[in-house]
Design a protein around this motif. Structure first.
Motif, short mmCIF file in Angstrom:
data_model
loop_
_atom_site.label_atom_id
_atom_site.label_comp_id
_atom_site.label_asym_id
_atom_site.label_seq_id
_atom_site.Cartn_x
_atom_site.Cartn_y
_atom_site.Cartn_z
N UNK A 189 -26.53 68.20 102.83
CA UNK A 189 -27.19 68.92 103.93
C UNK A 189 -27.93 70.17 103.45
N UNK A 190 -27.38 70.85 102.45
CA UNK A 190 -28.08 72.11 102.07
C UNK A 190 -29.23 71.88 101.10
N UNK A 191 -29.30 70.70 100.44
CA UNK A 191 -30.42 70.60 99.50
C UNK A 191 -30.65 69.27 98.81
N UNK A 192 -29.78 68.27 99.05
CA UNK A 192 -29.98 66.99 98.36
C UNK A 192 -29.85 65.83 99.35
N UNK A 193 -30.85 65.65 100.23
CA UNK A 193 -30.73 64.65 101.29
C UNK A 193 -30.46 63.22 100.80
N UNK A 194 -30.82 62.93 99.55
CA UNK A 194 -30.55 61.57 99.05
C UNK A 194 -29.05 61.24 99.13
N UNK A 195 -28.22 62.26 98.97
CA UNK A 195 -26.76 62.06 99.07
C UNK A 195 -26.42 61.48 100.45
N UNK A 196 -27.04 62.03 101.49
CA UNK A 196 -26.75 61.58 102.85
C UNK A 196 -27.19 60.13 103.03
N UNK A 197 -28.37 59.81 102.49
CA UNK A 197 -28.88 58.43 102.59
C UNK A 197 -27.92 57.45 101.92
N UNK A 198 -27.41 57.83 100.76
CA UNK A 198 -26.52 56.92 100.01
C UNK A 198 -25.22 56.70 100.79
N UNK A 199 -24.67 57.76 101.35
CA UNK A 199 -23.42 57.61 102.11
C UNK A 199 -23.68 56.75 103.36
N UNK A 200 -24.79 57.01 104.01
CA UNK A 200 -25.09 56.24 105.23
C UNK A 200 -25.34 54.76 104.92
N UNK A 201 -25.92 54.49 103.77
CA UNK A 201 -26.24 53.09 103.43
C UNK A 201 -24.97 52.27 103.22
N UNK A 202 -23.95 52.86 102.59
CA UNK A 202 -22.72 52.12 102.33
C UNK A 202 -21.63 53.11 101.93
N UNK A 203 -20.86 53.52 102.93
CA UNK A 203 -19.88 54.58 102.68
C UNK A 203 -18.79 54.12 101.70
N UNK A 204 -18.46 52.82 101.72
CA UNK A 204 -17.40 52.34 100.83
C UNK A 204 -17.84 52.40 99.37
N UNK A 205 -19.07 51.98 99.12
CA UNK A 205 -19.58 52.06 97.74
C UNK A 205 -19.76 53.51 97.31
N UNK A 206 -20.29 54.32 98.22
CA UNK A 206 -20.53 55.74 97.87
C UNK A 206 -19.24 56.44 97.46
N UNK A 207 -18.11 56.01 98.04
CA UNK A 207 -16.84 56.70 97.77
C UNK A 207 -15.95 55.93 96.79
N UNK A 208 -16.50 54.89 96.18
CA UNK A 208 -15.73 54.12 95.20
C UNK A 208 -16.05 54.69 93.80
N UNK A 209 -15.08 55.35 93.17
CA UNK A 209 -15.37 56.05 91.90
C UNK A 209 -15.91 55.15 90.80
N UNK A 210 -15.80 53.82 90.97
CA UNK A 210 -16.32 52.95 89.91
C UNK A 210 -17.78 52.53 90.17
N UNK A 211 -18.34 52.91 91.33
CA UNK A 211 -19.69 52.43 91.68
C UNK A 211 -20.80 53.34 91.13
N UNK A 212 -22.00 52.76 91.02
CA UNK A 212 -23.16 53.55 90.61
C UNK A 212 -23.52 54.59 91.67
N UNK A 213 -23.31 54.20 92.94
CA UNK A 213 -23.64 55.12 94.04
C UNK A 213 -22.77 56.38 93.97
N UNK A 214 -21.49 56.16 93.67
CA UNK A 214 -20.58 57.31 93.55
C UNK A 214 -21.09 58.27 92.46
#
Ligand code: GLY
Length: 358
Positions: A189-214
């Protein structure tokens, strides 16, 4: 070992944040040639990892372990004194090094011990939690708590390197990962909106420490923090934006006697700050809703009992004494556009709180 990413932090004492997998196995590369002794500061839960690290360093260094209590219990002067005692009894010199291996509380303590021993010895931070990686271990804030409050004693002390080994997250409980994501969302929210897009696209992948999104969201968050602290190491300006959601968040942590996770408290704090931005400024309903949607998708709380307002306000007002008599809130005009709301009317704050109060 997979590919390594290096994010530089510039300023008077520049250093690199190194991100990758299996990095702890080559930690010696970051310790430098002059170091003879290494003190690894770690919590009990990381005993096995600390021992493995000691084994890997033992042929080159004399390695000492300081096992310290878990979480905030580590940030006490008695625990710092325990580390100083080990250093004193082993003739720890200015050319030796401290390694902080653990979450944000451990790296805060290890940093404080390194900053104070002989007026400063080499420090390598190895964060093992999401919040530690994207926030606490980067930027050189070190400190301990006193009976009167959190982080009242400490210093700004730049590490020689920050080693972010993503493999250390493998055993971290999922709820700890999700709580750490509050700081990641903050960076979004303060400066890297791509982070928000990645979480919105697939929250499970974004929060999986083994994924590229994480890895991507962690790198984006660290990149943002590195840019901010490179420009303003001692928080005389820009660095304040990292406190987005933290003013109310800290008051909630205090009201909950630190039984709430930091991430949960700042999650509510960010929704409050978003509401404040909407009521006091120009933040759109859509961005406020986006806060709630993203934080809820991470199972983080977005509301808090309405009846606690007076207590929370009192804590925030006490906090203001340390800030030249004026309460200050970081608010958004849009995603990535921060501003400071200084000295707002109590009625305005209460109006925003009513939106998060249940
Ligand atoms: N955690 C906020 C800062 O490092 O400034």
């Amino acid at each position: 070992m997979t590919e390594t990413t290096v994010i530089p932090v510039t300023g008077t004492d520049p250093y690199d944040v190194i991100i990758g997998r299996g990095l702890l196995a080559s930690l010696a590369d970051q310790l430098g040639p002059r170091v003879a002794k290494v003190l690894i500061v770690h919590p009990p839960t990381l005993g096995a990892k600390a021992n493995a690290l000691r084994e890997s360093l033992m042929d080159r260094y004399e390695v000492l372990l300081a096992e310290v209590p878990d979480a905030e219990d580590a940030k006490r002067v008695e625990v710092a004194a325990f580390c100083w005692q080990i250093m004193g009894q082993t003739d720890f010199t200015r050319t030796d090094a401290v390694v902080g291996l653990g979450g944000g509380a451990t790296t805060d303590l290890a940093g404080f011990v390194a900053a104070t021993w002989l007026r400063g010895v080499r420090l390598v931070q190895c964060p093992t939690s999401v919040a530690g990686m994207v926030d606490a271990a980067v930027g050189g804030k070190t400190g301990i708590n006193t009976a009167e409050g959190k982080n009242l004693v400490g210093s700004f002390y730049a590490p020689a390197a920050v080693v972010v080994d993503l493999d250390t997250l493998d055993t971290l409980p999922r709820n700890e990962i999700l709580a750490g994501f509050a700081e990641v969302v903050k960076c979004g929210f303060i400066g890297e909106p791509e982070i928000l897009d990645i979480i919105e696209a697939d929250v499970d992948r974004a929060t999986d420490p083994t994924s590229d999104e994480f890895r991507r969201v962690v790198e984006l968050s660290i990149g943002l923090k590195a840019r901010v602290v490179s420009e303003d190491f001692k928080e005389s300006g820009l660095r304040e934006i990292l406190n987005y959601g933290h003013t109310l968040g800290h008051a909630i942590e205090h009201a909950e006697r630190y039984r709430w996770r930091h991430g949960a408290a700042i999650s509510v704090g960010m929704v409050f700050a978003a509401e404040l931005g909407r009521i006091a400024g120009s933040l759109s309903d859509e961005v406020v809703d986006r806060h709630r949607r993203i934080l809820e998708s991470l199972t983080l709380p977005v509301d808090y009992p309405l009846g606690r307002w007076k207590t929370l306000l009192a804590t925030m007002q006490r906090d203001k004494k340390a800030r030249a008599g004026m309460m200050r809130f970081i608010v958004l005009d849009d995603v990535g556009k921060t501003s400071v709301l200084a000295g707002p009317e109590e009625a305005l704050l209460f109006a925003a709180y009513q939106e998060v109060g249940v």
